[in-house]
Design a protein around this motif. Structure first.
Motif, PDB file in Angstrom:
ATOM      1  N   ALA A  29       0.846  -1.197   0.000  1.00 21.46           N
ATOM      2  CA  ALA A  29       0.000   0.000   0.000  1.00 21.46           C
ATOM      3  C   ALA A  29       0.880   1.246   0.000  1.00 21.46           C
ATOM      4  O   ALA A  29       1.774   1.372   0.838  1.00 21.46           O
ATOM      5  N   PRO A  30       0.654   2.177  -0.935  1.00 21.73           N
ATOM      6  CA  PRO A  30       1.523   3.356  -1.049  1.00 21.73           C
ATOM      7  C   PRO A  30       1.515   4.251   0.185  1.00 21.73           C
ATOM      8  O   PRO A  30       2.433   5.040   0.367  1.00 21.73           O
ATOM      9  N   TRP A  31       0.507   4.143   1.031  1.00 24.94           N
ATOM     10  CA  TRP A  31       0.458   4.971   2.241  1.00 24.94           C
ATOM     11  C   TRP A  31       1.207   4.321   3.410  1.00 24.94           C
ATOM     12  O   TRP A  31       1.224   4.860   4.493  1.00 24.94           O
ATOM     13  N   TYR A  32       1.835   3.181   3.173  1.00 24.38           N
ATOM     14  CA  TYR A  32       2.668   2.533   4.180  1.00 24.38           C
ATOM     15  C   TYR A  32       4.115   2.966   3.996  1.00 24.38           C
ATOM     16  O   TYR A  32       4.594   3.072   2.866  1.00 24.38           O
ATOM     17  N   ASP A  86      -7.955   0.686  -1.557  1.00 24.04           N
ATOM     18  CA  ASP A  86      -7.999   2.152  -1.552  1.00 24.04           C
ATOM     19  C   ASP A  86      -9.339   2.655  -2.110  1.00 24.04           C
ATOM     20  O   ASP A  86     -10.230   1.858  -2.424  1.00 24.04           O
ATOM     21  N   GLN A  94      -0.632  -4.952   2.968  1.00 20.68           N
ATOM     22  CA  GLN A  94      -0.291  -4.171   4.155  1.00 20.68           C
ATOM     23  C   GLN A  94       1.156  -4.548   4.482  1.00 20.68           C
ATOM     24  O   GLN A  94       1.421  -5.501   5.181  1.00 20.68           O
ATOM     25  N   GLY A  98       2.006   1.527   8.784  1.00 21.20           N
ATOM     26  CA  GLY A  98       0.974   2.449   8.378  1.00 21.20           C
ATOM     27  C   GLY A  98      -0.377   2.065   8.932  1.00 21.20           C
ATOM     28  O   GLY A  98      -0.533   1.045   9.587  1.00 21.20           O
ATOM     29  N   ASP A  99      -1.334   2.880   8.632  1.00 19.88           N
ATOM     30  CA  ASP A  99      -2.718   2.650   9.027  1.00 19.88           C
ATOM     31  C   ASP A  99      -3.424   1.950   7.874  1.00 19.88           C
ATOM     32  O   ASP A  99      -3.491   2.499   6.774  1.00 19.88           O
ATOM     33  N   ALA A 102      -6.144   4.151   6.003  1.00 13.93           N
ATOM     34  CA  ALA A 102      -5.894   5.573   5.724  1.00 13.93           C
ATOM     35  C   ALA A 102      -5.110   5.776   4.432  1.00 13.93           C
ATOM     36  O   ALA A 102      -3.954   6.147   4.459  1.00 13.93           O
ATOM     37  N   PRO A 103      -5.734   5.508   3.269  1.00 14.41           N
ATOM     38  CA  PRO A 103      -5.006   5.734   2.015  1.00 14.41           C
ATOM     39  C   PRO A 103      -4.872   7.214   1.705  1.00 14.41           C
ATOM     40  O   PRO A 103      -5.574   8.027   2.198  1.00 14.41           O
TER      41      PRO A 103
END
Length: 103
Positions: A29-32, A86, A94, A98-99, A102-103
């Motif tokens: 995931a890019p938000w990680y 997302d 995952q 990160g969350d 929360a993307p």
């Protein structure tokens, strides 16, 4: 639901088999944060178990944007892989810190 994550599970196993942690990190995931470092662990731990067929079972999610896939490798080794979806309905590993929602 299972059809939605089937491709990601297959690609995950292919990346493990190839032993390429950098390619595996791209599925994270890019938000990680720390995906590249986090990808080294499953690559080294499970990569050697991918020589035989791998069975994947998608667990029914409690919430629609989180999923878990139970992998059973041909030699009996097992792994649980956690996924997040997302806002564009794309599934990601995952992987890292990160969350998950929360993307």
């Amino acid at each position: 639901m299972a059809d939605d994550v089937e491709v990601l599970a297959k690609v995950y196993v292919q990346r493990l088999r190839a032993g390429d942690a950098n390619d595996l990190a791209r599925l994270g995931a890019p938000w990680y944060a720390g995906r590249e470092r986090a990808a080294r662990r499953p690559t080294s731990r499970y990569g050697t178990h991918t020589g035989e067929p791998v069975e994947a079972t998608v667990q029914e999610p409690v919430v629609p944007y989180l999923a878990a896939v139970k992998l059973r490798f041909g030699d009996g080794e097992r792994q649980m892989v956690y996924l997040s979806r997302d806002h564009d309905d794309v599934w990601w590993l995952q992987l890292g810190n990160g969350d998950p929602v929360a993307p």
